[in-house]
Design a protein around this motif. Structure first.
Motif, PDB file in Angstrom:
ATOM      1  N   ASP A 135       0.851  -1.191   0.000  1.00  0.00           N
ATOM      2  CA  ASP A 135       0.000   0.000   0.000  1.00  0.00           C
ATOM      3  C   ASP A 135       0.891   1.248   0.000  1.00  0.00           C
ATOM      4  OD1 ASP A 135      -1.738   2.072   0.428  1.00  0.00           O
ATOM      5  OD2 ASP A 135      -2.453   1.377   2.389  1.00  0.00           O
ATOM      6  N   ASN A 138       0.801   3.472   3.033  1.00  0.00           N
ATOM      7  CA  ASN A 138       1.137   2.922   4.348  1.00  0.00           C
ATOM      8  C   ASN A 138       2.591   3.237   4.678  1.00  0.00           C
ATOM      9  OD1 ASN A 138       1.990   0.673   6.371  1.00  0.00           O
ATOM     10  ND2 ASN A 138      -0.232   0.447   6.230  1.00  0.00           N
ATOM     11  N   TYR A 141       5.163   0.728   3.514  1.00  0.00           N
ATOM     12  CA  TYR A 141       5.183   0.400   2.088  1.00  0.00           C
ATOM     13  C   TYR A 141       6.578  -0.078   1.688  1.00  0.00           C
ATOM     14  CZ  TYR A 141       4.922   1.074  -3.003  1.00  0.00           C
ATOM     15  OH  TYR A 141       4.976   0.900  -4.367  1.00  0.00           O
TER      16      TYR A 141
END
Length: 780
Positions: A135, A138, A141
């Motif tokens: 993501d 996020n 990530y």
């Protein structure tokens, strides 16, 4: 013992249920590192109960108080709603007067008492953490060390009990404010996740060349590692429990180069695929095999590969598993693997980071020294690995999982014993070594260590023994070893300066399968493998052992034959065949140019072999089923010299799977004192007759396997024990196992085979523990 009270019926029962009490619960089992304390915290908060929970040296301890009715609900839900990776083996419950707790907290660990809390194996990345690393919004990530209470490293990082960050290799990485907030938030899935980390505070990647020079770091190291594999070069990757060697599985030149450098001639190489669909492209996958691939253990699963029209354009080089209808496939199991495989989008060879016969490397500087002539580049990180962990290997036998190599995801393996045992160390066998420790009614079996043929492997066994002993503060009072004096493990036990007992190899095999299936005697154990020293000083391996409450008795065995050259005959099936056929034809054998193993030797070699067999020079006697497999493989011309252990027998099993034939050959049962000798000569003569008639090797292989299954049923009929245990390396053979299981069941017997404990010598240490327990409890 369980001390739960019940309150029902009678005058004043509702008043009792509203009464405030304190409930003290001591739990043993797999309850550390699985999110058990956060689960208890949330459950207590939901029910409005006060008190505390903490990890202890034995497991988890809870003190909780409130209305009796709510306490009983708490107690029920504690088991019914426990975290999925937890296992409650034992609960001790007592009620006391309330002390006035006002809230519920997670306390600091309590380290008093004997350390016998069960340690959780490492777990594959969970779906939620997968979502985090892919993501872009996020904060984790593309962070390759993402984890939570439901996944990530456990056994490979733990250094002391109870399980807490300070007792793991993650203690070197203080959490940042955000990670600390997650760690302390009872509603976060990283609540008390000990390996919790992020790009700001956690471990980091580096890419080195073969001289240890840093080429690039962080995500750039990961991206460049993918380019290295695409170019056909060999990457050494520091994974969860040690180094792996990675190459493009479709690049035949790269695979062959890896084989040459690693000194691994033909033994199959494991594969890592990006996803399940890519495995389906190359292999047939049953529902159970799919569950195993996707499980938190994420083992290598032996899968039947597609062939011919079923597999146009295989994504795997033929050099990955030459002449083998199976592929060992696994899916990514750490964020690092997921990120790399998502970038690559094709399968890679992912084999142990070692030279053949040496243990796997776990330290980057050690790897640089030992793997510099194999790997072109090294993808490393700075999270220390506490202990080596190879990838586990499993297969499906008769619709049930069977572990072949017990390592990541399954080890350490905890086995409850039916009888108590004093503190005992079992050092296992020489090949596929695992060790085990036991105290009272719990045995802990170590991860796979490997064959003990090198000083490095011997030292690895020593490290594993010391590691388990330190974790549990375990001080053995006795050591158990194999009967064979030349095993490195036997020598290790002798040097341990403890009272030592020796256990016959095949007896240990049978006991390990009994423990795996939780069955009690009496049983008939069928223990078939390559080698094990017998109580009569000969090499056993085709044994039928009757086990009762107090002893074991050798009820039947294969007729013995000689192995010219001893250990050399283990590596050369043609020698086992010559030894077997010499029992039938005598000196005339060496004039029979129609016999394939004979023509493998020149005139001088035949003369030497004849003299050896005639005068019994370096020609030990054996009853080994494994050598019988070798001999038949050689007679059929399938394998004359093994490129790896068991190759001849495996080739024979693969051929048998391709033929549907329920027929079998003849054999004999000869009374040999109080036992039976199984006469294989009629079968061998039938095989040679079939060959002379031009029968296809696959058909002969199937009949050979069918005959072995009939031998098992015939001996079981003679002995009359309802429970029949199938154990030893020969029962890794899928065709043989499933045929024997079916025929025993059809004949009214109850067959048992291995599940969580390997049927090969990886199960010997557990069998040794069981033998020690039986001796302590009155066995003769």
């Amino acid at each position: 013992m369980q001390a739960e009270s019940s309150y029902k019926g009678g005058t004043g029962s509702s008043r009792k249920l509203r009464e405030t009490k304190l409930l003290r619960i001591s739990i043993r089992g797999l309850v550390q590192g699985v999110g058990f304390r956060p689960f208890v915290f949330r459950l207590a908060s939901e029910l409005g109960l006060a008190g505390w929970v903490c990890n202890s040296a034995q497991g988890v301890t809870i003190e909780i108080e409130g209305e009796l009715e709510r306490l009983e609900v708490f107690s029920d839900r504690l088991e019914s709603e426990a975290p999925p990776h937890s296992l409650i083996q034992y609960r001790e419950i007592s009620f006391h007067e309330a002390t006035g707790y006002t809230d519920f907290i997670i306390r600091e660990n309590w380290e008093a008492g004997n350390k016998n809390a069960l340690i959780l194996p490492d777990m594959a990345t969970c779906p939620e953490c997968m979502g985090d690393i892919f993501d872009p919004q996020n904060r984790r990530y593309r962070y390759p060390f993402t984890n939570c209470t439901n996944c990530g490293p456990r056994y490979s990082i733990i250094q002391s009990l109870p399980y807490d960050r300070a007792g793991t290799t993650m203690k070197a990485f203080p959490m940042c404010e955000q990670c600390r907030a997650e760690y302390e938030n009872p509603h976060d899935r990283r609540f008390h996740a000990q390996p919790n980390a992020c790009p700001e505070c956690g471990p980091q990647l580096q890419l080195w060349n073969r001289y240890g020079k840093i080429m690039t770091i962080h995500d750039g190291a990961l991206s460049e590692a993918g380019d290295i594999i695409r170019k056909g070069e060999i990457l050494a990757l520091k994974g969860l429990g040690g180094f792996q060697l990675l190459v493009d599985a479709a690049n035949d030149d790269a695979v062959l180069r890896l084989r040459r450098r690693k000194a691994r001639e033909e033994k199959p190489l494991a594969l890592m695929y990006p996803d399940l669909d890519s495995i389906r492209h190359d292999c047939e996958i049953s529902a159970l095999e799919e569950r195993l691939l996707l499980s938190s253990e994420a083992p290598i699963v032996l899968l039947h590969r597609k062939s011919g029209n079923d597999n146009p354009g295989s994504s795997v080089s033929p050099s990955v598993a030459p002449r083998n209808p199976y592929l060992g496939a696994m899916l990514p199991y750490t964020p690092l693997h997921h990120l790399l495989m998502r970038d690559l989008r094709f399968p890679v060879v992912a084999t142990s980071g070692n030279i053949s016969d040496e243990p796997i490397c776990i330290d980057e500087f050690e790897a640089l020294e030992r793997l510099k002539d194999i790997a072109d580049h090294f993808l490393v990180h700075n999270r220390p690995i506490a202990r080596q962990m190879d990838d586990s290997v499993v297969q499906v036998i008769n619709n049930r999982m069977q572990v072949i190599r017990n390592a990541r995801g399954y080890a350490p393996t905890n086995i409850e014993l039916s009888n108590s045992v004093r503190p005992t160390l079992a050092v296992g066998a020489h090949l596929k070594n695992c060790t085990a420790i036991a105290d009272t009614k719990l045995a802990v079996v170590s991860q796979h260590i490997g064959d003990l043929d090198t000083p490095q492997a011997y030292e690895a066994m020593n490290r594993v023994v010391n590691s388990l002993s330190e974790l549990y503060e375990f001080a053995p009072e006795i050591s158990i070893s194999d009967l064979h004096p030349d095993y490195a493990s036997t020598r290790y036990a002798a040097e341990y300066e403890l009272p030592t007992q020796q256990v016959q190899h095949h007896y240990a095999h049978v006991l390990s399968c009994m423990a795996d299936n939780k069955i009690d005697p009496p049983v008939l154990g069928v223990a078939w493998d390559g080698t094990g020293l017998g109580t009569d000083g000969t090499i056993w391996g085709g044994e039928f052992l009757q086990i009762d409450d107090r002893s074991f008795r050798r009820q039947a065995f294969f007729r013995t034959f000689r192995l010219p050259g001893g250990e050399q005959a283990v590596r050369e099936p043609r020698r086992a065949a010559v030894g077997l056929l010499y029992e039938i034809y005598g000196n005339k054998l060496f004039e029979m140019d129609s016999i394939k193993p004979v023509i493998e030797f020149n005139d001088n070699e035949r003369q030497v072999l004849c003299e050896m067999l005639k005068k019994h020079l370096n020609c030990p006697l054996t009853s080994s089923a494994g050598r019988l497999f070798d001999a038949v493989a050689s007679i059929l011309g399938l394998c004359q010299v093994n490129a790896y252990e068991g190759q001849g027998g495996m080739t024979l099993g693969f051929l048998a799977e391709q033929v549907k034939n329920d027929s079998s050959y003849s054999f004999g049962l000869i009374e040999a004192g109080k036992s039976y000798a199984i006469d294989w000569e009629p079968m061998i003569r039938n095989i040679i007759d079939d060959m002379n008639r031009g029968e296809k090797p696959g058909s002969i292989a199937a009949l050979f396997h069918n005959t072995l299954a009939e031998i098992i049923v015939s001996v079981a009929d003679r002995i009359g024990e309802p429970q029949v245990v199938l154990t030893g390396g020969c029962f890794q053979n899928r065709y043989l196992s499933e045929r024997a299981i079916r025929r025993l069941a059809e004949s009214g017997f109850k067959p048992f085979w291995h599940h969580r404990v390997p049927p090969n010598d990886g199960g010997i240490a557990l069998g040794q523990i069981m033998a020690a327990s039986r001796l302590e409890n009155g066995e003769k």
